[in-house]
Each structure stands twice: as structure tokens, then as C-alpha cells.
Design an enzyme around this catalytic site. Structure first.
Site, PDB file in Angstrom:
ATOM      1  N   GLU A 265      72.128  56.891  61.283  1.00  0.00           N
ATOM      2  CA  GLU A 265      72.711  58.198  60.966  1.00  0.00           C
ATOM      3  C   GLU A 265      71.674  59.269  60.657  1.00  0.00           C
ATOM      4  OE1 GLU A 265      75.084  57.015  57.485  1.00  0.00           O
ATOM      5  OE2 GLU A 265      73.674  58.078  56.197  1.00  0.00           O
ATOM      6  N   HIS A 297      78.970  60.682  56.414  1.00  0.00           N
ATOM      7  CA  HIS A 297      78.503  60.272  55.080  1.00  0.00           C
ATOM      8  C   HIS A 297      79.000  61.256  54.014  1.00  0.00           C
ATOM      9  CE1 HIS A 297      75.341  57.515  53.145  1.00  0.00           C
ATOM     10  NE2 HIS A 297      76.176  57.944  52.208  1.00  0.00           N
TER      11      HIS A 297
HETATM   12  P1  NAD Z   1      77.928  47.906  43.092  1.00  0.00           P
HETATM   13  O1  NAD Z   1      76.509  47.526  42.923  1.00  0.00           O
HETATM   14  O2  NAD Z   1      78.734  48.252  41.880  1.00  0.00           O
HETATM   15  O3  NAD Z   1      78.708  46.723  43.858  1.00  0.00           O
HETATM   16  C1  NAD Z   1      78.229  46.068  44.981  1.00  0.00           C
HETATM   17  C2  NAD Z   1      78.880  44.687  45.023  1.00  0.00           C
HETATM   18  O4  NAD Z   1      78.509  44.052  46.250  1.00  0.00           O
HETATM   19  C3  NAD Z   1      78.434  43.764  43.873  1.00  0.00           C
HETATM   20  O5  NAD Z   1      79.557  43.237  43.215  1.00  0.00           O
HETATM   21  C4  NAD Z   1      77.639  42.686  44.596  1.00  0.00           C
HETATM   22  O6  NAD Z   1      77.719  41.408  43.965  1.00  0.00           O
HETATM   23  C5  NAD Z   1      78.310  42.682  45.957  1.00  0.00           C
HETATM   24  N1  NAD Z   1      77.521  42.023  46.994  1.00  0.00           N
HETATM   25  C6  NAD Z   1      76.167  42.022  47.171  1.00  0.00           C
HETATM   26  N2  NAD Z   1      75.838  41.263  48.241  1.00  0.00           N
HETATM   27  C7  NAD Z   1      77.003  40.777  48.752  1.00  0.00           C
HETATM   28  C8  NAD Z   1      77.330  39.935  49.842  1.00  0.00           C
HETATM   29  N3  NAD Z   1      76.372  39.409  50.637  1.00  0.00           N
HETATM   30  N4  NAD Z   1      78.630  39.641  50.076  1.00  0.00           N
HETATM   31  C9  NAD Z   1      79.608  40.140  49.276  1.00  0.00           C
HETATM   32  N5  NAD Z   1      79.357  40.954  48.217  1.00  0.00           N
HETATM   33  C10 NAD Z   1      78.075  41.259  47.958  1.00  0.00           C
HETATM   34  O7  NAD Z   1      77.943  49.095  44.139  1.00  0.00           O
HETATM   35  P2  NAD Z   1      79.037  50.256  44.290  1.00  0.00           P
HETATM   36  O8  NAD Z   1      78.728  51.365  43.355  1.00  0.00           O
HETATM   37  O9  NAD Z   1      80.388  49.647  44.300  1.00  0.00           O
HETATM   38  O10 NAD Z   1      78.649  50.794  45.754  1.00  0.00           O
HETATM   39  C11 NAD Z   1      78.795  49.991  46.901  1.00  0.00           C
HETATM   40  C12 NAD Z   1      78.020  50.623  48.038  1.00  0.00           C
HETATM   41  O11 NAD Z   1      78.665  51.844  48.427  1.00  0.00           O
HETATM   42  C13 NAD Z   1      76.598  51.094  47.658  1.00  0.00           C
HETATM   43  O12 NAD Z   1      75.666  50.065  47.802  1.00  0.00           O
HETATM   44  C14 NAD Z   1      76.325  52.211  48.614  1.00  0.00           C
HETATM   45  O13 NAD Z   1      75.630  51.688  49.724  1.00  0.00           O
HETATM   46  C15 NAD Z   1      77.708  52.670  49.060  1.00  0.00           C
HETATM   47  N6  NAD Z   1      77.993  54.075  48.722  1.00  0.00           N
HETATM   48  C16 NAD Z   1      78.367  54.923  49.728  1.00  0.00           C
HETATM   49  C17 NAD Z   1      78.669  56.244  49.447  1.00  0.00           C
HETATM   50  C18 NAD Z   1      79.119  57.213  50.530  1.00  0.00           C
HETATM   51  O14 NAD Z   1      79.099  58.432  50.308  1.00  0.00           O
HETATM   52  N7  NAD Z   1      79.557  56.751  51.685  1.00  0.00           N
HETATM   53  C19 NAD Z   1      78.567  56.711  48.130  1.00  0.00           C
HETATM   54  C20 NAD Z   1      78.180  55.809  47.127  1.00  0.00           C
HETATM   55  C21 NAD Z   1      77.901  54.485  47.421  1.00  0.00           C
END
Ligand code: NAD
Length: 333
Positions: A265, A297
Site C-alpha cells: 500500500e 487504510h
Molecule cells: P492487540 O495487540 O491488542 O491484539 C492483537 C492480537 O493478535 C493479540 O491478542 C495476539 O495474541 C493476537 N495474535 C498474534 N499473533 C497471532 C496469530 N498468529 N494468530 C492469532 N492471533 C494472533 O492489537 P489491536 O490493537 O487489537 O490491533 C490489531 C491490529 O490492527 C494491529 O496490529 C494493527 O496492525 C491493526 N490496526 C489497523 C488500523 C487501521 O487503520 N486499519 C488501525 C489500528 C490497528
């Protein structure tokens, strides 16, 4: 403290301007993305502030360290674009905003599901052209459908909760580290990723991008999904192998796909590319499918999220200026 603020947009300047009352932090807003060629713009600053598509690999970090810039303030949650090993070696501290608004992203993910299932986007353009036919707009109820949430952190839990409690969906989840709050959110864990993929009518990705999760959606895992499944990714683009996704769309195995993120992206997102040729053939192919919905995004972009991002990032920078250890430092595991 002087901070070079890379990849700045009007909404950043507004939200950080509002939040930066009397912190004493001088923010120098730069339109350029942080990459090797723009490192010199950080000269004379104490820190850089960066977003999701800035490059912060070992070369960039070395360049920054040579200029005496030893602090990187990420104004986002994910930190997959920073080489933490190099940062540690060079004594560069990295901070982030771990939870600015899970609601912003979770609500967007649910909206994306609704858009795809009920075809709001198609109805909008059709009606504006005076076409009120309903043919081609047939949807289905979300009630009692099985939704698979991969990653039950802050955003995944909330997405699951909205779907379970609000829509009456059967929400199942897979996470390496199950959350104790899942039960009260109406979410039930399954033991394996394969089990989740085989059962779900809609799969939504909410885990971070790491070496272990890169291309977790590939030929094999796509093959384990039900025919006609809807796949939603609001997390990070490289969770999905795009070539495999395109094959599964072409074969008709996937029913529809919603993407707020794409693995490459950074070449197009956050800029007006309407008068540019798209050289990335995979991306152009994705945009051409009638059943693929792409946004740039955008899931984080709410008033509330921008305020929290600005407040937390400025607090992280103030902690650094005052020699305090920020609770939001990113450390290599
Ligand atoms: P978080 O750290 O609270 O949760 C992530 C979860 O994923 C954790 O519970 C972790 O154990 C789990 N995880 C890690 N590896 C894994 C695997 N192999 N299989 C299954 N689960 C697994 O993160 P969050 O705040 O919930 O955010 C999640 C993701 O969203 C972020 O990492 C970020 O990349 C993305 N995000 C995107 C935007 C957007 O604008 N599109 C904005 C914020 C965050």
C-alpha cells in the site's frame, strides 16, 4: 524538544496543533515520508514522529543516529515498519500509541462487512445515476451467521462483541493467547486456525503483522475456508498473500473481500493517485473485481482516534524530554 513530523496530513496538523498547548514540544510538519533519502530532513531535531508507511529500517535508523536523532515516536499502534533490532543496537528508543481507539477500527470493520453483504456502495452509485432497480443487490442476514475473528486483542474482541451482541452472530475466534474477556463479549474460541476457517461464513483479521503472521492467508488457508466466504482485513496488508487471494477470487472460491490495507500500500495510499498509472499489477487486478471493496487504510480515522493519537504521542515525547521512561516504549521480544 524539536520533532521532525514525517508524512504529515492536514488532519495531523489540526489534531496535534490542538493537543500541543503548552508542552514545549516544537513539531516541524513535513509532507515527505521517512525513508533513506529524507533522513537529512531530521537534522537538528531530537526525535522523529512517523506513521504506518514510513520506512524505518536499519539504514534509516543508522542515518538518524548519525544525526543524533535517537528517538522514534510512532503515532500508530503497529510497529512492523521499524527494525527493532537495529534500533536497540543503535540506542534509538521507539514508542507507539498502543490503543488509541479500538472502537474506530472495530466499527469500521463491521461497517465493511455490512457494505459488502448489503451492497451499500453499489446502491449509492446506482441511485445517483437514476437507476432504482434492485437486481444484483441481494444480500443476506448476518443474524446467526458464523463469524471467525483471528486475533482477539483490543480490536478483535470489540469487533466480535458488536457482531455477537448487536447482530446475533455466532462469533468464533482463534488467538495464540486467548483473552479472558472473550466469554463476556459473546465470543467462543476454537482450538485451531483451520477449525475457524472451515466453520466461518465471514473471516475478519485482527492480529499484528509479525514474522509468524506474514502471509497467514495463503493458498493452503484459503483452501480451508468455505466456498463463498467473505474475508475482511483491517489489520495489515501482508497478512494476506495477494497472489493467492487473486487466484481464490478468480476461481470463485471467495465470495467477496474487504480490504482496508494492502501489502504494498505504501506506493499508493495516503496520496491522490487518481492521475497516476498503477504499476502494481496485483493491486490493479484486485481493484478490478466486482466483489472486492478496498479503502485506503482509513479504519483509524475518527475524531476520537486522532485526539488520542495526538495526546499519547505528545505524552510519549514529553516523557522522553523529561528523562522519564514512557510506558509505551516498544521493546524487542
Ligand atoms: P492487540 O495487540 O491488542 O491484539 C492483537 C492480537 O493478535 C493479540 O491478542 C495476539 O495474541 C493476537 N495474535 C498474534 N499473533 C497471532 C496469530 N498468529 N494468530 C492469532 N492471533 C494472533 O492489537 P489491536 O490493537 O487489537 O490491533 C490489531 C491490529 O490492527 C494491529 O496490529 C494493527 O496492525 C491493526 N490496526 C489497523 C488500523 C487501521 O487503520 N486499519 C488501525 C489500528 C490497528
Amino acid at each position: 524538544m524539536k520533532v521532525a513530523f514525517y508524512s504529515s496530513k492536514k488532519y495531523d496538523i489540526d489534531s496535534f496543533g490542538d493537543a500541543n498547548g503548552n508542552t514545549g514540544i516544537e513539531l516541524n510538519f513535513l509532507e515527505s515520508r521517512l525513508e533513506k533519502s529524507t533522513v537529512p530532513l531530521a537534522a537538528g531535531h531530537d526525535a522523529v514522529c512517523i506513521f504506518v508507511n514510513d520506512y524505518c529500517d536499519a539504514d534509516v535508523l543508522e542515518g538518524l543516529a548519525n544525526l543524533g536523532v535517537k528517538y522514534v515516536a510512532l503515532r500508530c499502534a503497529g510497529f512492523n515498519n521499524v527494525d527493532l533490532q537495529a534500533a536497540e543496537r543503535l540506542g534509538v528508543e521507539v514508542s507507539r500509541v498502543p490503543a488509541y481507539s479500538p472502537e474506530a477500527v472495530a466499527e469500521f470493520a463491521v461497517g465493511m462487512i455490512m457494505t459488502i453483504v448489503r451492497k451499500y456502495h453499489k446502491a449509492y452509485s446506482r441511485v445517483r445515476e437514476g437507476n432504482f432497480l434492485l437486481d444484483g443487490l441481494l444480500g443476506f442476514n448476518l443474524f446467526q451467521k458464523t463469524i471467525g475473528i483471528i486475533g482477539t486483542g483490543k480490536i478483535g474482541l470489540l469487533t466480535g462483541k458488536i457482531l455477537a451482541k448487536g447482530f446475533g452472530c455466532n462469533v468464533i475466534a482463534y488467538d495464540l493467547y486467548p483473552s479472558k474477556q472473550a466469554d463476556e463479549c459473546g465470543i467462543r474460541y476454537v482450538d485451531t486456525l483451520e477449525e475457524l476457517l472451515r466453520q466461518s461464513d465471514i473471516v475478519s483479521l485482527h492480529c499484528p503483522l509479525t514474522d509468524g503472521t506474514k502471509y497467514m492467508i495463503n493458498d493452503t488457508t484459503l483452501g480451508q475456508m468455505k466456498k463463498g466466504v467473505i474475508l475482511i482485513n483491517t489489520s495489515r496488508g501482508a497478512l494476506i498473500d495477494t497472489a493467492a487471494l487473486i487466484n481464490a477470487l478468480k476461481s470463485g472460491h471467495l465470495g467477496a473481500v474487504g480490504l482496508d490495507v494492502y501489502e504494498k500500500e505504501s506506493a499508493y495510499f495516503f496520496a491522490d493517485s487518481s492521475a497516476k498509472i498503477i504499476y502494481d499489477d496485483n493491486f490493479a487486478r484486485l481493484l478490478s473485481f466486482y466483489n472486492v471493496f478496498v479503502s485506503g487504510h482509513q479504519a483509524f480515522l475518527t475524531v476520537e482516534a486522532l485526539k488520542k493519537i495526538a495526546d499519547t504521542t505528545l505524552q510519549n515525547l514529553q516523557d522522553r524530554a523529561n528523562g522519564k521512561r514512557s510506558p509505551n516504549l516498544v521493546e524487542r521480544k
